[in-house]
Design an enzyme around this catalytic site. Structure first.
Site, PDB file in Angstrom:
ATOM      1  N   LYS A  94       0.848  -1.203   0.000  1.00  0.00           N
ATOM      2  CA  LYS A  94       0.000   0.000   0.000  1.00  0.00           C
ATOM      3  C   LYS A  94       0.884   1.253   0.000  1.00  0.00           C
ATOM      4  O   LYS A  94       2.093   1.167   0.264  1.00  0.00           O
ATOM      5  CB  LYS A  94      -0.920  -0.025   1.226  1.00  0.00           C
ATOM      6  CG  LYS A  94      -0.186  -0.006   2.571  1.00  0.00           C
ATOM      7  CD  LYS A  94      -1.113  -0.367   3.736  1.00  0.00           C
ATOM      8  CE  LYS A  94      -0.359  -0.365   5.057  1.00  0.00           C
ATOM      9  NZ  LYS A  94      -1.183  -0.873   6.162  1.00  0.00           N
ATOM     10  N   ARG A 108     -10.559   0.146  14.890  1.00  0.00           N
ATOM     11  CA  ARG A 108     -10.284   0.974  13.718  1.00  0.00           C
ATOM     12  C   ARG A 108     -11.141   0.465  12.569  1.00  0.00           C
ATOM     13  O   ARG A 108     -12.193   1.007  12.279  1.00  0.00           O
ATOM     14  CB  ARG A 108      -8.787   0.879  13.411  1.00  0.00           C
ATOM     15  CG  ARG A 108      -8.291   1.843  12.396  1.00  0.00           C
ATOM     16  CD  ARG A 108      -6.800   1.705  12.161  1.00  0.00           C
ATOM     17  NE  ARG A 108      -6.437   0.432  11.534  1.00  0.00           N
ATOM     18  CZ  ARG A 108      -5.238   0.161  10.999  1.00  0.00           C
ATOM     19  NH1 ARG A 108      -4.290   1.080  11.032  1.00  0.00           N
ATOM     20  NH2 ARG A 108      -4.984  -1.003  10.449  1.00  0.00           N
ATOM     21  N   TYR A 167      17.035  30.019   8.410  1.00  0.00           N
ATOM     22  CA  TYR A 167      15.864  30.760   8.914  1.00  0.00           C
ATOM     23  C   TYR A 167      15.900  30.894  10.420  1.00  0.00           C
ATOM     24  O   TYR A 167      16.277  29.968  11.147  1.00  0.00           O
ATOM     25  CB  TYR A 167      14.581  30.008   8.533  1.00  0.00           C
ATOM     26  CG  TYR A 167      14.174  30.202   7.094  1.00  0.00           C
ATOM     27  CD1 TYR A 167      13.884  31.479   6.597  1.00  0.00           C
ATOM     28  CD2 TYR A 167      14.069  29.116   6.243  1.00  0.00           C
ATOM     29  CE1 TYR A 167      13.494  31.651   5.278  1.00  0.00           C
ATOM     30  CE2 TYR A 167      13.683  29.279   4.921  1.00  0.00           C
ATOM     31  CZ  TYR A 167      13.398  30.555   4.439  1.00  0.00           C
ATOM     32  OH  TYR A 167      13.012  30.716   3.138  1.00  0.00           O
ATOM     33  N   MET A 193      12.476  24.424   2.899  1.00  0.00           N
ATOM     34  CA  MET A 193      11.630  23.658   1.977  1.00  0.00           C
ATOM     35  C   MET A 193      12.467  22.828   1.000  1.00  0.00           C
ATOM     36  O   MET A 193      12.164  21.670   0.728  1.00  0.00           O
ATOM     37  CB  MET A 193      10.718  24.608   1.194  1.00  0.00           C
ATOM     38  CG  MET A 193       9.728  23.879   0.302  1.00  0.00           C
ATOM     39  SD  MET A 193       8.720  25.000  -0.666  1.00  0.00           S
ATOM     40  CE  MET A 193       7.719  25.753   0.605  1.00  0.00           C
TER      41      MET A 193
HETATM   42  C1  LIG Z   1      -0.471  -1.812   6.907  1.00  0.00           C
HETATM   43  C2  LIG Z   1      -1.010  -3.097   7.320  1.00  0.00           C
HETATM   44  C3  LIG Z   1      -0.170  -4.228   7.376  1.00  0.00           C
HETATM   45  C4  LIG Z   1       1.324  -4.133   7.245  1.00  0.00           C
HETATM   46  O1  LIG Z   1       1.832  -3.599   8.445  1.00  0.00           O
HETATM   47  P1  LIG Z   1       3.393  -3.403   8.706  1.00  0.00           P
HETATM   48  O2  LIG Z   1       3.484  -2.947  10.106  1.00  0.00           O
HETATM   49  O3  LIG Z   1       3.840  -2.343   7.741  1.00  0.00           O
HETATM   50  O4  LIG Z   1       4.050  -4.699   8.441  1.00  0.00           O
HETATM   51  C5  LIG Z   1      -0.768  -5.462   7.613  1.00  0.00           C
HETATM   52  N1  LIG Z   1      -2.097  -5.557   7.854  1.00  0.00           N
HETATM   53  C6  LIG Z   1      -2.925  -4.487   7.842  1.00  0.00           C
HETATM   54  C7  LIG Z   1      -4.360  -4.666   8.132  1.00  0.00           C
HETATM   55  C8  LIG Z   1      -2.401  -3.218   7.597  1.00  0.00           C
HETATM   56  O5  LIG Z   1      -3.208  -2.157   7.623  1.00  0.00           O
END
Ligand SMILES: *Cc1c(COP(=O)(O)O)cnc(C)c1O
Length: 371
Positions: A43, A141, A262, A310
């Protein structure tokens, strides 16, 4: 990992991604999970490293399932890779079921509404891809609350549905002593007992290192594939696939009493040389890491001084001879000596955020992965 050889005509920084290191991490994680089947989470564009090149390399090495968060990510991945399973963590959006079937995307079903919609769609369709049932065992969640599992099972079409597996996600796997780990594992076991026999998956990167009771039938790491330490505070068993290097743009001598950047936030106690490189917070080098940590020039640590701008960072290179820090000399920003986790520590965040913030202005180069 080799340094950049023929540097193109640019002042932008160079990001080199070693796909062999990602594959090596996938193998090491599979071994750490005792040979349990291992999917890969790609992802957020493969945590910033590039979902398509990463998935191509892993698929060539034998990885058969990839997880993304959004349907758009899944479609881009499917266009590049015909064979592997692709699962969508955020689920099947309303009206997208036919698209999921056409593109062979497995929906992660997170609530009764979407579960019922999927079962209605899939009933009697031979082409419906296998689905994943996600039960929330303590994250609060995403996922079905355990008390709704009975209602889920009672839905028309549940038994006839093609299930890929049952999954849940750990909230505190990076803290092995946290009591919620065991609580979630027990709840997960209880939910399994209420359902027809299904393969199960609980562990992401850190969960693998909680040991055998957490492995079940499949583990699904993301971050650790990309070199993030799965057990904070312990030696990192993984390879670093990333190297970020920047050219020195300019060097100037600054006298005692002068200041840098800055807010004139960095005041010089003695005269020194300041080198400027073309990376800033717009590239994901977080401003919170201002005046923290050191980068490396020719293997020598040079402290970051002043605020991160930046587009620019300033380094105190007074310890190095002029010849070593001439404009064009390369500075190592991230790599095995200073990992994304190290920068995250300096910025008060986690390596995940450093990787997913990697800038779009870097010159990217992939090496390895040509299996
Ligand atoms: C992002 C995610 C993972 C992977 O988690 P990592 O900590 O990056 O290995 C696995 N399962 C779900 C449901 C996730 O949201």
């Amino acid at each position: 990992m080799p340094a950049i050889d023929a540097a193109p005509a640019t002042d932008a920084a160079f990001l080199t991604i070693d796909l062999d290191a990602v594959v090596e991490n996938w193998r090491r994680l599979g071994a750490a999970a005792g040979g349990t089947a291992i999917a890969a989470v790609v992802k957020a564009d493969g945590y910033g490293l590039g979902a398509i090149p990463v998935a191509r390399a892993l698929a060539a090495a034998g990885c058969r399932c990839f997880f993304v968060a959004h349907v758009e990510e899944a479609l881009a991945l499917r266009a590049a890779l015909a064979a592997p399973e692709i699962a969508v963590l955020n689920g099947c959006p309303d009206g997208a079921a036919a698209l999921f079937a056409e593109e062979r995307l497995s929906p992660v079903l997170n609530d009764l509404g979407r579960l019922a919609a999927w079962l209605g769609f899939a009933a009697g369709r031979a082409d419906a891809p296998p689905a994943i049932l996600h039960v929330d065992t303590g994250m609060n969640r995403l996922g079905l609350p355990p008390e709704e599992v009975g209602a889920a099972r009672a839905l028309a079409g549940f038994a006839a549905c093609r299930w890929r597996n049952l999954m849940s996600h750990l909230a505190c796997a990076d803290e092995p002593d946290h009591p919620l780990n065991e609580t979630q594992r027990r709840r997960f076991e209880r939910v399994r007992g209420q359902l027809p026999p299904l393969p199960a998956s609980l562990a992401a990167s850190s969960g693998i290192f909680l040991g055998r009771p957490y492995w079940f039938d499949e583990v699904r790491p993301g971050a650790a594939l990309y070199g993030i330490a799965p057990q904070p505070g312990q030696p990192n068993p993984l390879a670093q696939p990333l190297r970020l290097q920047a050219k020195i743009l300019q060097v100037r001598r600054v006298d005692r009493g002068g200041s840098v950047g800055y807010g004139a936030a960095h005041k010089l106690a003695g005269s020194t040389k300041i080198a400027t490189i073309a990376i800033g917070y717009a590239d994901g080098y977080l401003r919170a890491a201002s005046a923290r940590g050191a980068l490396r020039v020719a293997g020598v640590a040079v402290p970051v001084v002043g605020r991160v701008s930046m587009d620019l960072i300033t380094l105190d290179v007074g310890a190095l001879p002029d010849a070593a820090v001439a404009p064009g000399a390369l500075v190592d920003v991230l790599g095995p000596q200073r990992t994304p986790d190290d920068l995250a520590h300096d910025a008060g965040t986690i390596g995940y955020e450093i990787l997913t913030s990697l800038g779009a202005r870097y010159h990217r180069r992939y090496i390895g992965g040509t299996a």
